[in-house]
Design a protein around this motif. Structure first.
Motif, PDB file in Angstrom:
ATOM      1  N   THR A 188       0.818  -1.216   0.000  1.00 27.84           N
ATOM      2  CA  THR A 188       0.000   0.000   0.000  1.00 27.84           C
ATOM      3  C   THR A 188       0.852   1.266   0.000  1.00 27.84           C
ATOM      4  N   ASN A 189       2.169   1.123  -0.052  1.00 31.11           N
ATOM      5  CA  ASN A 189       3.028   2.298  -0.148  1.00 31.11           C
ATOM      6  C   ASN A 189       2.875   2.949  -1.518  1.00 31.11           C
ATOM      7  N   GLY A 190       3.202   4.221  -1.595  1.00 27.07           N
ATOM      8  CA  GLY A 190       3.127   4.917  -2.875  1.00 27.07           C
ATOM      9  C   GLY A 190       4.053   4.296  -3.896  1.00 27.07           C
ATOM     10  N   THR A 191       3.662   4.368  -5.153  1.00 30.35           N
ATOM     11  CA  THR A 191       4.436   3.732  -6.228  1.00 30.35           C
ATOM     12  C   THR A 191       5.239   4.726  -7.057  1.00 30.35           C
ATOM     13  N   THR A 192       5.177   6.015  -6.700  1.00 25.06           N
ATOM     14  CA  THR A 192       5.817   7.048  -7.507  1.00 25.06           C
ATOM     15  C   THR A 192       7.198   7.392  -6.962  1.00 25.06           C
ATOM     16  N   VAL A 193       8.153   7.499  -7.862  1.00 24.80           N
ATOM     17  CA  VAL A 193       9.491   7.964  -7.501  1.00 24.80           C
ATOM     18  C   VAL A 193       9.571   9.449  -7.873  1.00 24.80           C
ATOM     19  N   TYR A 194       9.679  10.308  -6.856  1.00 26.20           N
ATOM     20  CA  TYR A 194       9.757  11.749  -7.098  1.00 26.20           C
ATOM     21  C   TYR A 194      11.212  12.200  -7.072  1.00 26.20           C
ATOM     22  N   ARG A 195      11.511  13.182  -7.903  1.00 24.96           N
ATOM     23  CA  ARG A 195      12.816  13.791  -7.857  1.00 24.96           C
ATOM     24  C   ARG A 195      12.765  15.125  -7.119  1.00 24.96           C
ATOM     25  N   PRO A 196      13.842  15.499  -6.423  1.00 22.94           N
ATOM     26  CA  PRO A 196      13.828  16.742  -5.654  1.00 22.94           C
ATOM     27  C   PRO A 196      13.652  17.956  -6.562  1.00 22.94           C
ATOM     28  N   ILE A 197      13.065  18.985  -5.991  1.00 26.72           N
ATOM     29  CA  ILE A 197      12.761  20.204  -6.746  1.00 26.72           C
ATOM     30  C   ILE A 197      13.497  21.370  -6.106  1.00 26.72           C
ATOM     31  N   ALA A 219       5.722  25.044  -9.270  1.00 27.26           N
ATOM     32  CA  ALA A 219       6.503  24.024  -9.965  1.00 27.26           C
ATOM     33  C   ALA A 219       5.659  22.792 -10.220  1.00 27.26           C
ATOM     34  N   THR A 220       6.020  22.074 -11.241  1.00 31.16           N
ATOM     35  CA  THR A 220       5.393  20.783 -11.536  1.00 31.16           C
ATOM     36  C   THR A 220       6.378  19.678 -11.178  1.00 31.16           C
ATOM     37  N   ALA A 221       5.955  18.810 -10.291  1.00 30.92           N
ATOM     38  CA  ALA A 221       6.837  17.725  -9.862  1.00 30.92           C
ATOM     39  C   ALA A 221       7.073  16.757 -11.009  1.00 30.92           C
ATOM     40  N   LYS A 222       8.309  16.343 -11.149  1.00 29.55           N
ATOM     41  CA  LYS A 222       8.638  15.303 -12.125  1.00 29.55           C
ATOM     42  C   LYS A 222       8.765  13.991 -11.376  1.00 29.55           C
ATOM     43  N   ARG A 223       8.219  12.992 -11.968  1.00 30.59           N
ATOM     44  CA  ARG A 223       8.154  11.714 -11.273  1.00 30.59           C
ATOM     45  C   ARG A 223       8.145  10.574 -12.282  1.00 30.59           C
ATOM     46  N   SER A 224       8.378   9.384 -11.782  1.00 30.42           N
ATOM     47  CA  SER A 224       8.272   8.196 -12.625  1.00 30.42           C
ATOM     48  C   SER A 224       7.534   7.116 -11.846  1.00 30.42           C
ATOM     49  N   ASN A 225       6.796   6.322 -12.568  1.00 30.03           N
ATOM     50  CA  ASN A 225       6.070   5.206 -11.974  1.00 30.03           C
ATOM     51  C   ASN A 225       6.493   3.915 -12.668  1.00 30.03           C
ATOM     52  N   ALA A 226       6.370   2.845 -11.964  1.00 29.55           N
ATOM     53  CA  ALA A 226       6.671   1.539 -12.555  1.00 29.55           C
ATOM     54  C   ALA A 226       5.532   0.589 -12.246  1.00 29.55           C
ATOM     55  N   SER A 227       5.384  -0.410 -13.076  1.00 28.20           N
ATOM     56  CA  SER A 227       4.365  -1.428 -12.850  1.00 28.20           C
ATOM     57  C   SER A 227       4.883  -2.736 -13.431  1.00 28.20           C
ATOM     58  N   ILE A 228       4.174  -3.810 -13.136  1.00 29.19           N
ATOM     59  CA  ILE A 228       4.539  -5.112 -13.678  1.00 29.19           C
ATOM     60  C   ILE A 228       3.307  -5.746 -14.292  1.00 29.19           C
ATOM     61  N   ASP A 229       3.516  -6.491 -15.351  1.00 32.12           N
ATOM     62  CA  ASP A 229       2.427  -7.183 -16.025  1.00 32.12           C
ATOM     63  C   ASP A 229       2.821  -8.651 -16.167  1.00 32.12           C
ATOM     64  N   VAL A 259       3.598 -24.783 -18.589  1.00 38.08           N
ATOM     65  CA  VAL A 259       2.941 -23.491 -18.738  1.00 38.08           C
ATOM     66  C   VAL A 259       4.010 -22.418 -18.908  1.00 38.08           C
ATOM     67  N   THR A 260       3.786 -21.484 -19.824  1.00 36.44           N
ATOM     68  CA  THR A 260       4.738 -20.399 -20.079  1.00 36.44           C
ATOM     69  C   THR A 260       4.208 -19.097 -19.478  1.00 36.44           C
ATOM     70  N   PHE A 261       5.070 -18.415 -18.732  1.00 37.39           N
ATOM     71  CA  PHE A 261       4.718 -17.142 -18.109  1.00 37.39           C
ATOM     72  C   PHE A 261       5.641 -16.044 -18.628  1.00 37.39           C
ATOM     73  N   ASP A 262       5.075 -14.851 -18.830  1.00 38.32           N
ATOM     74  CA  ASP A 262       5.848 -13.682 -19.239  1.00 38.32           C
ATOM     75  C   ASP A 262       5.612 -12.550 -18.248  1.00 38.32           C
ATOM     76  N   LEU A 263       6.692 -11.883 -17.851  1.00 31.82           N
ATOM     77  CA  LEU A 263       6.629 -10.720 -16.962  1.00 31.82           C
ATOM     78  C   LEU A 263       7.245  -9.537 -17.684  1.00 31.82           C
ATOM     79  N   ARG A 264       6.582  -8.386 -17.628  1.00 28.29           N
ATOM     80  CA  ARG A 264       7.126  -7.158 -18.208  1.00 28.29           C
ATOM     81  C   ARG A 264       6.989  -6.045 -17.171  1.00 28.29           C
ATOM     82  N   SER A 265       8.082  -5.397 -16.881  1.00 24.17           N
ATOM     83  CA  SER A 265       8.058  -4.353 -15.849  1.00 24.17           C
ATOM     84  C   SER A 265       8.808  -3.120 -16.328  1.00 24.17           C
ATOM     85  N   ASP A 266       8.346  -1.958 -15.854  1.00 28.02           N
ATOM     86  CA  ASP A 266       9.014  -0.700 -16.151  1.00 28.02           C
ATOM     87  C   ASP A 266      10.300  -0.604 -15.337  1.00 28.02           C
TER      88      ASP A 266
END
Length: 571
Positions: A188-197, A219-229, A259-266
């Motif tokens: 339940t922690n936040g998933t966004t990586v923020y950079r200092p401003i 200012a507009t915060a710049k950030r990146s998010n990641a996910s997995i599929d 069974v074949t599994f595929d994982l794709r993550s940012d």
């Protein structure tokens, strides 16, 4: 950083290396602000958008503005570094500080940072973090690690929406650090990586009123998010693979199937001087699946996250990650395998692609989903130790079975369950019988599909119905895939006719909006359930009981006559 002739610069610090990604956006205020006259005690606001509700922000004052109290005009030097960071700036960035800790012209005259990347003469990104981005990243790391003489004075704020505002701040340059709240559960922690401003509240000459005023910062915060599929059997048809869908994807299997599994993550964007850069993919399979360890493949790629052919991906070098089988994830939870990546060796890619296979084993149960969960775990507060978030994605498979009850019928009357019957199961009339292994008590008629690891002497193809009080006449077969089968009676119960033709069985898997449910169509479970009837082994009689008696008597009289005639002929 300071420039009273321009709009406030919002500097998002990030890694000072190539291909780190965009970092900050300069965003002048869109609405007309209340004009605040400049005085030594004047205050202003910092407004930051593009944040998530619940994000905690800390604004460290790292430089101050010098104002003449008599004339309410900027002094010279106009800006000086705060004592808490001045010696650090002098040691690390000598050209940014002048005598008396003044902010140097070199620093003040640096161009605004619009996206965190340096530009070529034609305006193209070079892929290198700007000097401003590098400076603020480095300073944030120093404050986090206690490498500055003191911690600068700070104000704190928590976002209640997608914008947060600091009010009544003294004029100066501020380093704003955005942090995800630690809930105590990485799921339940936040998933966004923020950079200092880096942003400043500073003097501004008001041409209309001809007086100095306070320029607030936006200012507009710049950030990146990641996910997995996670997806299952992508190359197969007639099922939902789960590709590009959260907690979706299901298929049907038999025991022994691969069974074949595929994982794709940012790959998230971490600042160069982040205290931690953890990036792990963990996979936890149910006990019904056995990992084929040699099947694990890891690629890196760019461009579109989905639809990328495997042969276009670049294999990730083995020294870029550590593979651990039957290990622990970052939360200390059991994982079938983990891939712990060296971030610096994979940062050049947008995505990581993992593919592997697993085999359905003897633990597979009918009516129970076989879950397989992948987790992406990565640092979400890069300037803190032991801070990470977990993003899961899950697919599932189901296996099915057949249940048969053998009953007897005599003269049209059902006589109840019968023992002694034996069956075999085939795919069709030309295929060999499917091998099974006995489950539980030897006399309860319960079997599961054999695996390649089962010893030949433990497998059977003749399947005997149950003989105990609870299982009499019952045959249960587990571990089958959906599809068509033929149940062949190999031996009939004593004194009953053996079936002359196989029984056709079709296991049709139920679906809900395309996903398998684990049940058989028109059944309440994952079993095809049927009754097989045998009839008594004798010819039917005709006529009434009286006719039968007279017929028998007539036969006896005829036999007696034949005997008499034979005796006369002999005499």
């Amino acid at each position: 950083m300071f420039n009273r002739l321009k709009a406030v610069r919002a500097i998002a610090a990030a890694a000072a290396v190539a291909m780190l990604g965009s970092l900050a956006v300069t965003a002048p205020a869109m609405a007309e602000e209340t004009v605040t006259p400049l005085t030594p005690d004047a205050t202003g606001t910092i407004t930051i958008d593009n944040v998530e509700a619940g994000v905690h922000a800390t604004a460290y004052k790292i430089a101050k503005v010098n104002v003449d109290g008599k004339t309410n005009t900027p002094l010279d030097p106009e800006f000086t570094w705060d004592e808490s960071v001045a010696s650090w700036v002098r040691a690390k960035y000598r050209s940014y500080i002048s005598d008396a800790n003044a902010v140097s012209d070199v620093f003040q005259q640096m161009p605004s940072d619009t996206d965190g990347l340096e530009k070529t003469e034609d305006g193209q990104n070079t892929g290198n973090a700007t000097k401003l981005a590098t400076f603020y990243d480095d300073l944030t790391s120093a404050i986090a690690n206690g490498d500055t003489p003191a911690t600068p004075d700070a104000a704190e704020q928590t976002a209640t929406g997608d914008t947060l505002t600091f009010e009544n701040l003294p004029l100066g340059d501020y380093l704003v650090l955005l942090k995800n709240t630690d809930t105590g559960d990485s799921l339940t922690n936040g998933t966004t990586v923020y950079r200092p401003i880096g942003v400043a509240i500073q003097p501004e000459w008001n041409e209309k009123t001809k007086v100095w005023t306070v320029k607030n910062a936006t200012a507009t915060a710049k950030r990146s998010n990641a996910s997995i599929d996670k997806s299952i059997n992508e190359d197969a048809k007639d099922h939902i693979s789960g590709e590009d869908a959260k907690d979706a994807g299901s298929d049907t299997v038999a025991i022994g199937d691969e069974v074949t599994f595929d994982l794709r993550s940012d790959v998230p964007v971490f600042p160069a001087n982040a205290v931690e850069k953890n990036y792990m993919i963990a996979d936890a399979m149910g006990t019904e699946l056995t990992l084929n360890e040699g099947s694990i493949k890891v690629w890196g790629y760019e461009g579109a996250k989905f639809g990328n052919a495997h042969d276009e991906d670049t294999p990730v070098p083995a020294d870029a990650y550590t593979l651990t089988v039957n290990g622990k994830d970052l939360d200390g939870k059991d994982a079938t395998f983990t891939l712990n990546f060296d971030y610096e060796k994979i940062r050049k890619w947008d995505y990581i692609h993992v593919q592997y296979t697993a085999t359905v084993n003897e633990n597979a149960k009918v009516d129970t989903a076989i879950d397989n969960t992948a987790k992406l775990q990565y640092t979400n507060n890069p300037y803190e130790q032991d801070s990470h978030t977990t993003i899961p994605d899950k697919v599932k498979v189901y296996t099915y079975g057949i249940k048969v009850l053998k009953v007897g019928v005599v003269d049209g009357v059902e006589k109840g369950a019968l023992t002694g019957a034996e069956f075999s199961l085939r795919v069709n009339d030309k295929s060999a019988p499917i091998a099974f292994v006995k489950v539980g008590d030897a006399k309860d008629g319960h079997y599961r599909k054999a695996t390649a690891e089962d010893k030949a002497e433990s497998t059977v193809t003749n399947l005997v119905v149950g003989e105990t009080e609870d299982t009499k006449g019952r045959l249960t077969l587990d571990g089958l895939d959906k599809g068509k089968y033929q149940l062949v009676e190999e031996k009939a119960p004593a004194d009953y006719n053996k079936l002359s033709a196989p029984i056709d069985v079709t296991i049709e898997a139920e679906r809900d909006r395309g996903e398998f449910t684990g049940k058989v169509v028109n059944q309440t479970s994952g079993y095809w359930d049927g009754t097989v009837t045998n009839r008594k082994g004798r010819l039917p009689n005709t006529g009434s009981i009286g006719t039968t008696v007279f017929t028998v008597g007539g036969i006896l009289l005829v036999a007696a006559g034949i005997s008499i005639v034979a005796r006369k002929r002999r005499s």
